[in-house]
Design a protein around this motif. Structure first.
Motif, short mmCIF file in Angstrom:
data_model
loop_
_atom_site.label_atom_id
_atom_site.label_comp_id
_atom_site.label_asym_id
_atom_site.label_seq_id
_atom_site.Cartn_x
_atom_site.Cartn_y
_atom_site.Cartn_z
N VAL A 1 29.61 15.26 -37.55
CA VAL A 1 29.95 13.90 -37.01
C VAL A 1 29.19 14.40 -35.54
O VAL A 1 28.66 13.45 -35.27
CB VAL A 1 31.01 13.78 -36.46
CG1 VAL A 1 31.60 12.68 -35.06
CG2 VAL A 1 32.59 13.59 -37.56
N VAL B 1 28.69 8.68 -38.82
CA VAL B 1 29.19 9.55 -38.13
C VAL B 1 30.44 8.67 -38.53
O VAL B 1 31.95 9.36 -38.54
CB VAL B 1 29.03 8.64 -36.49
CG1 VAL B 1 30.67 8.60 -34.96
CG2 VAL B 1 28.27 9.31 -35.66
N ALA C 1 33.32 11.11 -31.63
CA ALA C 1 32.99 10.03 -32.18
C ALA C 1 33.21 9.10 -31.19
O ALA C 1 32.61 7.86 -31.57
CB ALA C 1 33.46 10.12 -34.43
#
Length: 223
Positions: free
Chosen positions: A62, A74, A98
């Motif tokens: 991520v 992501v 994120a």
């Protein structure tokens, strides 16, 4: 003397046989339970360690995808964390990262979904509180003011309560509810340590609304 010794050995042997006949099954099962519990505990620790390692690898994915701006990656990595490692700290931390990247990219709905998940599912109270603060900010961007206030009113740990009150004041100002906003700002100002720089910003907000918190605090102390 030898005969006496032999008789003593025989008696001890008979006593041992009798003891084992009486308690042998119980002792055996007790050992099985103890050893089984030990094995299960070791297995659980090993499983936890593997979960943490795998979750860390996805969290790093991520972070890497966030730096490169690969939003598809992501979202995929966060989805994998949510479905397989949702109870780990790494999943919650990656979710916060994120969501920030999504919000900066203009994907407010995506950020809202991830932050809602962290706020509801994270195993750490502090991470849940941070998620609610950030979720409130996203909801404000979407002009969902009542939803933002609802997030700020639940699940806040003591160390985040002052920030939550400050955010409530911001939302109430946007709703043109000045008295309620003043009350929340005052609560935030009083809860913050005077050495905290952010306290001066809260004080500036109160000043802009015509309130001098030092005067109010001094009057309260005098009473």
């Amino acid at each position: 003397m030898a005969n006496n010794f032999d008789l003593q050995e025989q008696e001890q042997l008979e006593e041992l046989k009798h003891f084992w006949k009486t308690w042998g099954n119980l002792i055996t099962w007790a050992l099985i339970v103890v050893m089984g519990g030990f094995a299960a505990w070791n297995g659980w620790r090993l499983w936890q360690s593997r979960q943490a390692q795998q979750a860390t690898a996805l969290a790093e994915a991520v972070e890497s995808a966030s730096r490169s701006g690969d939003m598809a990656r992501v979202e995929q990595a966060v989805g994998d964390l949510q479905s397989s490692y949702g109870g780990t700290v790494q999943a919650a931390q990656a979710g916060l990262l994120a969501a920030r990247v999504m919000a900066e990219a203009g994907n407010l709905d995506g950020a809202k979904g991830v932050l809602t998940w962290v706020a509801d599912k994270a195993g750490d109270d502090g991470l849940r509180a941070v998620a609610r603060l950030r979720l409130a900010a996203v909801l404000v961007e979407q002009k969902a003011y009542d939803e933002a206030l609802a997030q700020l009113s639940r699940g806040m740990t003591p160390e985040f309560s002052a920030l939550a009150a400050d955010r409530k004041g911001d939302v109430l100002q946007l709703q043109d509810k000045k008295p309620q906003a003043v009350e929340e700002y005052r609560r935030a100002w009083q809860a913050m340590d005077e050495r905290v720089d952010y306290r001066r910003l809260v004080e500036a907000k109160l000043n802009a609304l015509g309130v001098q918190p030092q005067v109010v605090a001094a009057a309260g102390a005098a009473q």
